[in-house]
Design a protein around this motif. Structure first.
Motif: not given
Length: 193
Positions: A78-80, A83-85, A156-162
């Motif tokens: 999901f995170l990948e 990130e690609i998007s 949003i991505y950064q928060l999820l990554s953390c």
């Protein structure tokens, strides 16, 4: 939006008889993307302010749930995908390819449902995803808006990554509901004109 659709013109454009055009228009009507008015014809749907706000509210409930489920189901893939998007969106905005940017915006949000592992959530989103795309393309028109979308996606991505899922859900809900401010601005500019 609201543009008339001619069966004859569509038939000629695509080199098919009127029968498949009628069938396609019927399917689009079922999906809510066109309105067929007896004795008048077929028209691209034209949502009013109320239906756009309802759609935003629906997304504000649905997308954060799918986001959380995607993190539980397959967070790495999901995170990948997110990130690609984002990387693709950065490239498109840099090249001022805003049409492609908006398609990638849709791809970012669709990822929540692709990875959630819940077929009912996915079907719920599919009911409205074409409406979302159409509204997105008509209401997002400034470079500043594109930049804000990209920045929200990054956050949003950064928060999820953390691992800050609750914060990411709050950010996503705000991101989805921000379109209400665009609608209010459009209404105000129409009223003052």
């Amino acid at each position: 939006m609201g543009q008339p659709l001619s069966e004859a013109s569509l038939s000629e454009t695509f080199g098919v008889s009127k029968t498949p055009v009628r069938e396609a228009l019927f399917i689009l009507k079922q999906e809510g993307l066109i309105d067929i008015i007896p004795q008048k014809g077929s028209f691209v749907f034209q949502p009013d302010e109320k239906s756009i706000i309802e759609l935003c509210n629906y997304r504000g409930y649905l997308e954060p749930v799918a986001l959380e489920e995607s993190m539980k189901n397959d967070s790495q893939a999901f995170l990948e995908s997110l990130e690609i998007s984002i990387v693709k969106m950065e490239h498109k905005i840099k090249n001022r390819d805003f049409k492609a940017f908006l398609l990638l915006d849709g791809e970012f949000h669709e990822s929540f449902f692709e990875y959630c592992g819940n077929s009912l959530l996915k079907k719920s989103y599919q009911l409205v995803q074409f409406h979302i795309g159409a509204i997105r393309s008509h209401l997002t028109t400034s470079e500043e808006a594109y930049s804000e979308i990209l920045e929200d996606h990054r956050r949003i991505y950064q928060l999820l990554s953390c691992g800050e899922i609750g914060e990411a859900q709050t950010m996503l809900r705000k991101h989805v509901l921000d379109i209400k401010a665009i609608i209010d601005a459009c209404v105000l500019s129409t009223e003052t004109s």
